[in-house]
Motif scaffolding. Structure first.
Motif, PDB file in Angstrom:
ATOM      1  N   MET A  49       0.997  -0.730  -0.364  1.00 16.51           N
ATOM      2  CA  MET A  49      -0.258  -0.100  -0.291  1.00 16.51           C
ATOM      3  C   MET A  49       0.715   1.374   0.336  1.00 16.51           C
ATOM      4  O   MET A  49       0.546   2.111  -0.726  1.00 16.51           O
ATOM      5  N   ASN A  71       1.335  -6.822   7.790  1.00 16.73           N
ATOM      6  CA  ASN A  71       0.659  -6.397   7.882  1.00 16.73           C
ATOM      7  C   ASN A  71      -0.322  -5.810   9.222  1.00 16.73           C
ATOM      8  O   ASN A  71      -1.703  -6.541   9.119  1.00 16.73           O
ATOM      9  N   TRP A  80      -8.420  -7.828  12.444  1.00 16.60           N
ATOM     10  CA  TRP A  80      -8.615  -8.401  11.334  1.00 16.60           C
ATOM     11  C   TRP A  80      -9.780  -9.348  11.460  1.00 16.60           C
ATOM     12  O   TRP A  80     -10.764  -9.180  11.451  1.00 16.60           O
ATOM     13  N   LYS A 116     -12.528  -6.601  11.625  1.00 11.60           N
ATOM     14  CA  LYS A 116     -12.082  -5.262  10.320  1.00 11.60           C
ATOM     15  C   LYS A 116     -12.336  -4.102  11.671  1.00 11.60           C
ATOM     16  O   LYS A 116     -13.321  -2.821  10.701  1.00 11.60           O
ATOM     17  N   TYR A 128      -9.775   4.029   1.063  1.00  7.18           N
ATOM     18  CA  TYR A 128      -8.141   2.244   1.184  1.00  7.18           C
ATOM     19  C   TYR A 128      -9.425   1.530   2.388  1.00  7.18           C
ATOM     20  O   TYR A 128      -9.458   0.330   1.443  1.00  7.18           O
ATOM     21  N   LEU A 129      -9.127   2.076   3.522  1.00  7.37           N
ATOM     22  CA  LEU A 129      -9.417   0.989   4.507  1.00  7.37           C
ATOM     23  C   LEU A 129     -11.498  -0.032   4.207  1.00  7.37           C
ATOM     24  O   LEU A 129     -10.986  -0.585   4.056  1.00  7.37           O
ATOM     25  N   ASP A 149     -11.177  -1.485   0.018  1.00  6.85           N
ATOM     26  CA  ASP A 149      -9.647  -2.133   0.022  1.00  6.85           C
ATOM     27  C   ASP A 149      -9.492  -3.142   0.905  1.00  6.85           C
ATOM     28  O   ASP A 149      -8.994  -4.061   0.005  1.00  6.85           O
ATOM     29  N   LEU A 150      -9.266  -2.853   1.835  1.00  3.64           N
ATOM     30  CA  LEU A 150      -8.989  -3.793   2.930  1.00  3.64           C
ATOM     31  C   LEU A 150     -10.339  -4.616   3.615  1.00  3.64           C
ATOM     32  O   LEU A 150     -10.134  -5.400   4.358  1.00  3.64           O
TER      33      LEU A 150
END
Length: 184
Positions: free
Chosen positions: A1, A64, A88, A91, A119-120, A123-124
């Motif tokens: 990223m 990550n 994760w 989230k 982006y968070l 994309d993530l």
């Protein structure tokens, strides 16, 4: 990223060992200004004090698990944005930031965080982002408020800052709220 090009003038880049002296200079030139709100300022007394911390930042990024990135404005290091531990399973993550005194009021951090949030969430595929600010740090609090974060409340005397306690305000933003805001 990373590096992450926010716009023509703003770029987020991972802090690397070769950035150490420039980063220390930024801290040192802004020491009094930053010390008003940040606990770690006194721990950074020489460029050597950054070596171990840059290693941790690099490892977190490689695993990550967030990042600590320099904010470059017109190719000058003017601050940092940290994406703290990423949970994760749930989230979720939190964002911290600081900007040099001379770079305040230009929308640099607000613009960078706005792009980062997109982006968070997109994309993530994160669901929740938190920003915590000292209650009296009006400039810092203006960022989540401008970006549509919800004020979840104030933790009283939650942080010892050198010689006094600070109340901490927690803001959060959910992916669904961001998508709704962006679509307007």
């Amino acid at each position: 990223m990373l590096p992450f090009q926010v716009n023509d003038a703003i770029q987020l880049k991972l802090i690397k060992p070769q950035d150490r002296d420039e980063l220390y200079s930024l801290f040192d030139l802004n020491r009094v200004f930053l010390r008003e709100w940040l606990l770690w300022v006194d721990k950074r007394q020489s460029p050597d004090d950054l070596d171990a911390v840059i290693e941790v930042w690099t490892r977190n990024y490689e695993e990550n698990n967030g990042f600590d990135a320099g904010v470059w404005f017109n190719q000058e290091l003017v601050g940092m944005i940290g994406l703290h531990y990423i949970d994760w399973r749930n989230k979720a993550t939190s964002i911290g930031y600081f900007l040099s005194e001379s770079s305040q009021g230009r929308g640099i951090v607000t613009t960078a965080i706005e792009k980062l949030i997109t982006y968070l969430f997109n994309d993530l595929k994160l669901n929740r982002v938190i920003i915590q600010c000292a209650e009296n740090n009006i400039r810092s609090r203006a960022i989540p408020e401008k970006l549509g974060f919800v004020n979840e409340g104030t933790s009283r005397q939650a942080q010892w800052l050198y010689d006094h306690y600070e109340n901490i305000v927690t803001y959060s933003l959910l992916s669904s709220e961001w998508q709704e805001c962006v679509s307007k």
